[in-house]
Write an enzyme that holds these catalytic residues in place. Structure first.
Site, PDB file in Angstrom:
ATOM      1  N   LYS A  20       0.904  -1.126  -0.119  1.00  0.00           N
ATOM      2  CA  LYS A  20       0.002   0.054  -0.062  1.00  0.00           C
ATOM      3  C   LYS A  20       0.963   1.222   0.025  1.00  0.00           C
ATOM      4  O   LYS A  20       0.629   2.167  -0.820  1.00  0.00           O
ATOM      5  CB  LYS A  20      -1.004   0.131   1.207  1.00  0.00           C
ATOM      6  N   ARG A  45      -9.348   1.542   8.687  1.00  0.00           N
ATOM      7  CA  ARG A  45      -9.125   0.071   8.842  1.00  0.00           C
ATOM      8  C   ARG A  45     -10.293  -0.482   9.384  1.00  0.00           C
ATOM      9  O   ARG A  45     -10.184  -1.869   9.973  1.00  0.00           O
ATOM     10  CB  ARG A  45      -7.903  -0.039   9.582  1.00  0.00           C
ATOM     11  N   ARG A  49      10.840  -6.715   4.584  1.00  0.00           N
ATOM     12  CA  ARG A  49      10.772  -5.194   4.552  1.00  0.00           C
ATOM     13  C   ARG A  49      11.950  -4.334   5.294  1.00  0.00           C
ATOM     14  O   ARG A  49      12.013  -4.839   6.430  1.00  0.00           O
ATOM     15  CB  ARG A  49       9.148  -4.888   4.837  1.00  0.00           C
ATOM     16  N   ARG A  81      10.844  -2.383  10.887  1.00  0.00           N
ATOM     17  CA  ARG A  81       9.848  -2.124  11.639  1.00  0.00           C
ATOM     18  C   ARG A  81       9.730  -3.121  13.116  1.00  0.00           C
ATOM     19  O   ARG A  81       9.590  -4.205  12.824  1.00  0.00           O
ATOM     20  CB  ARG A  81       8.584  -2.160  11.190  1.00  0.00           C
ATOM     21  N   ARG A 139      -1.718  -8.960  13.285  1.00  0.00           N
ATOM     22  CA  ARG A 139      -2.273  -8.106  12.457  1.00  0.00           C
ATOM     23  C   ARG A 139      -2.985  -8.577  11.106  1.00  0.00           C
ATOM     24  O   ARG A 139      -3.965  -7.981  10.636  1.00  0.00           O
ATOM     25  CB  ARG A 139      -1.069  -7.136  11.868  1.00  0.00           C
TER      26      ARG A 139
END
Ligand code: AMP
Length: 219
Positions: free
Chosen positions: A13, A88, A127, A160, A172
């Site tokens: 995203k 969300r 990531r 992260r 999540r």
């Protein structure tokens, strides 16, 4: 123009929103980045949000909505805003509609990114993000030119916190399925959802999704 990025964590995203905002001069408004910025500055909002984010939970609606409302007020003269990571929950989506209606605006488009679940987990584990300019890299798919260094601003890349904890990743994704996925239906009813598949398996990535989206909205 108001555009919403939907899709599970790790689908890209932020990358898609980043490309679109650069190309079109739109503003990318990432609630995750706003929270992380507040956490690193140690603000009251950051301290409160961190209690939820570190566990992989959603920050409560009231806190999140009021932060976004303030930000949208600041950005009222922008020609385009891409909401990355908001809404969300159904409550956030409904409140967003109310906030926008109050200004004679509405959500124009929703980009729903779809990626197979096994690829999503791999993407989160690979990531790396720039804490300074917020650019995102993937060690396998889109590595930085110099290992560990941001291509854009030269800062040291980091993992992260919520990507390094497999329990937080699982949580999540579970929250995405139960709380965020119903938004697809909410926006489908308005006829404004554009689905973009992003998958290593079919060799389709963010650039192609952005091109396709731009074609779509110009039709
Ligand atoms: P992201 O960078 O979008 O993956 O967001 C990181 C974390 O920030 C999420 O896992 C949530 O804990 C929190 N967060 C971001 N956006 C929202 C939102 N719209 N509502 C509640 N929590 C959010």
């Amino acid at each position: 123009m108001i555009i919403i990025m939907l899709g599970a964590q790790g689908t890209g995203k932020g990358t898609v929103a980043g490309i679109l905002s650069k190309k079109n001069g739109w503003i990318q408004l990432s609630t995750g980045d706003l929270f992380r910025e507040n956490i690193s500055k140690g603000t009251e909002l950051g301290i409160e949000a961190d209690k939820y984010i570190s566990k992989g939970c959603l920050v409560p609606d009231d806190i999140t909505i009021s932060m976004v409302k303030t930000k949208l007020e600041e950005l009222k003269d922008e020609k385009g805003i891409i909401l990355d990571g908001f809404p969300r929950t159904l409550e956030q989506a409904k409140r967003l509609d109310e906030i926008l209606a109050g200004k004679g605006e509405k959500v124009d488009w929703v980009i729903n990114l779809e990626t197979p679940r096994d690829e999503i987990i791999d993407r989160m584990l690979n990531r790396r993000v720039c804490p300074q300019c917020k650019a995102t890299f993937n060690l396998k798919l889109h590595p930085p030119k110099i290992e560990g260094i941001c291509d854009n601003c030269g800062s040291k890349l980091v993992i992260r916190d919520d990507d390094s904890d497999s329990e937080a990743i699982r949580k999540r994704l579970e929250i995405y399925d139960t709380q965020t996925k119903p938004l697809i239906d909410f926006y489908n009813k308005k006829g404004i959802v554009i689905v973009e598949e992003i998958s290593e398996r079919i060799n389709r990535f963010a650039d192609e999704a952005c091109e396709d989206f731009m074609k779509h909205i110009k039709e």
